[in-house]
Design an enzyme around this catalytic site. Structure first.
Site, PDB file in Angstrom:
ATOM      1  N   ASN A  60       0.720  -1.243   0.179  1.00  0.00           N
ATOM      2  CA  ASN A  60       0.069  -0.031  -0.178  1.00  0.00           C
ATOM      3  C   ASN A  60       0.868   1.377  -0.094  1.00  0.00           C
ATOM      4  O   ASN A  60       1.894   1.404   0.684  1.00  0.00           O
ATOM      5  CB  ASN A  60      -1.006   0.007   1.310  1.00  0.00           C
ATOM      6  CG  ASN A  60      -0.476  -0.138   2.656  1.00  0.00           C
ATOM      7  OD1 ASN A  60       0.528  -0.788   2.734  1.00  0.00           O
ATOM      8  ND2 ASN A  60      -0.966   0.473   3.430  1.00  0.00           N
ATOM      9  N   GLU A  62       0.196   5.120   0.758  1.00  0.00           N
ATOM     10  CA  GLU A  62      -0.553   6.135   1.298  1.00  0.00           C
ATOM     11  C   GLU A  62      -0.310   7.375   0.725  1.00  0.00           C
ATOM     12  O   GLU A  62       0.837   7.750   0.322  1.00  0.00           O
ATOM     13  CB  GLU A  62      -0.957   6.350   2.726  1.00  0.00           C
ATOM     14  CG  GLU A  62      -1.523   4.905   3.366  1.00  0.00           C
ATOM     15  CD  GLU A  62      -1.917   4.700   4.620  1.00  0.00           C
ATOM     16  OE1 GLU A  62      -2.361   3.992   5.425  1.00  0.00           O
ATOM     17  OE2 GLU A  62      -1.191   5.804   5.357  1.00  0.00           O
ATOM     18  N   CYS A  71      -3.725   0.680  -2.715  1.00  0.00           N
ATOM     19  CA  CYS A  71      -3.734  -0.541  -2.087  1.00  0.00           C
ATOM     20  C   CYS A  71      -3.049  -1.403  -2.342  1.00  0.00           C
ATOM     21  O   CYS A  71      -2.617  -1.342  -3.698  1.00  0.00           O
ATOM     22  CB  CYS A  71      -5.295  -1.005  -1.954  1.00  0.00           C
ATOM     23  SG  CYS A  71      -6.506  -0.245  -1.296  1.00  0.00           S
ATOM     24  N   GLU A  73      -3.027  -4.578  -3.086  1.00  0.00           N
ATOM     25  CA  GLU A  73      -3.655  -5.603  -4.241  1.00  0.00           C
ATOM     26  C   GLU A  73      -3.640  -5.059  -5.430  1.00  0.00           C
ATOM     27  O   GLU A  73      -3.093  -5.435  -6.436  1.00  0.00           O
ATOM     28  CB  GLU A  73      -5.125  -5.869  -3.700  1.00  0.00           C
ATOM     29  CG  GLU A  73      -5.122  -6.866  -2.729  1.00  0.00           C
ATOM     30  CD  GLU A  73      -5.316  -6.054  -1.293  1.00  0.00           C
ATOM     31  OE1 GLU A  73      -6.063  -6.457  -0.329  1.00  0.00           O
ATOM     32  OE2 GLU A  73      -4.887  -4.891  -1.318  1.00  0.00           O
ATOM     33  N   CYS A 104     -10.418  -4.720   0.445  1.00  0.00           N
ATOM     34  CA  CYS A 104     -11.520  -3.670   0.582  1.00  0.00           C
ATOM     35  C   CYS A 104     -12.312  -4.047  -0.618  1.00  0.00           C
ATOM     36  O   CYS A 104     -11.947  -4.745  -1.436  1.00  0.00           O
ATOM     37  CB  CYS A 104     -10.828  -2.399   0.612  1.00  0.00           C
ATOM     38  SG  CYS A 104     -10.209  -1.540  -0.782  1.00  0.00           S
ATOM     39  N   CYS A 107     -10.692  -3.229  -3.870  1.00  0.00           N
ATOM     40  CA  CYS A 107      -9.668  -4.399  -4.280  1.00  0.00           C
ATOM     41  C   CYS A 107     -10.514  -5.677  -4.810  1.00  0.00           C
ATOM     42  O   CYS A 107     -10.333  -6.258  -5.713  1.00  0.00           O
ATOM     43  CB  CYS A 107      -8.754  -4.523  -3.369  1.00  0.00           C
ATOM     44  SG  CYS A 107      -7.601  -3.165  -3.034  1.00  0.00           S
TER      45      CYS A 107
END
Length: 152
Positions: A60, A62, A71, A73, A104, A107
């Site tokens: 990830n 951010e 993310c 993934e 999430c 994803c």
């Protein structure tokens, strides 16, 4: 999620994993170590295995503007697509947290673009695999490419 398989003492963790799953876990852990998570402090690593057998890892990333956060993934899927692969056959997601960290909603939808409902997703912690589920269990009735087919 009736088909979700928790992994206990007898069948799980890195020691009991197949060599291919072990390699995916190691790559996801390596990506996790490079995660950029200064806001949530929730570092995540992921590894996808493509239909070609090649492995792609991501972490990830951010951003202070949260909607543009990437993310793990998504990062792994982007690397896979950039390399020319278009099918995901297995996923490993690893975090340092006490609870399994499923993908999430965004994803899950991105995974559904490149994988079928029977594709396995292994949710891992520092000790190894904690839970294994299929994409179909995590995203029932997924909106996918077939949804967009036009009637003839």
């Amino acid at each position: 999620m009736s088909g979700v398989e928790p992994v206990g003492e007898s069948g799980g963790g890195a020691a009991g994993a197949l060599p291919q799953l072990q390699e995916m876990l190691e790559r996801a852990r390596g990506a996790l170590a490079n995660a950029h998570a200064p806001y949530s402090r929730l570092r995540i690593g992921a590894c996808v295995r493509a239909g070609s057998g090649r492995l792609y890892a991501g972490c990830n990333v951010e951003n202070a503007s949260f909607p543009v956060t990437q993310c793990a993934e998504n990062t792994a899927i982007g690397a896979m697509v950039a390399a020319g692969d278009r099918q995901i056959v297995e996923v490993v997601i690893v975090t340092e947290g006490a609870e399994p960290c499923p993908p999430c909603g965004r994803c899950r939808q991105q995974l559904a673009e490149f994988a079928g409902p029977d594709m396995r997703i292994h949710l891992c912690g520092p000790e190894g695999v904690r839970v294994t589920a299929t994409l179909g269990e995590l995203l029932p009735m997924a909106f996918g490419p077939r949804t967009l087919t036009r009637p003839t």
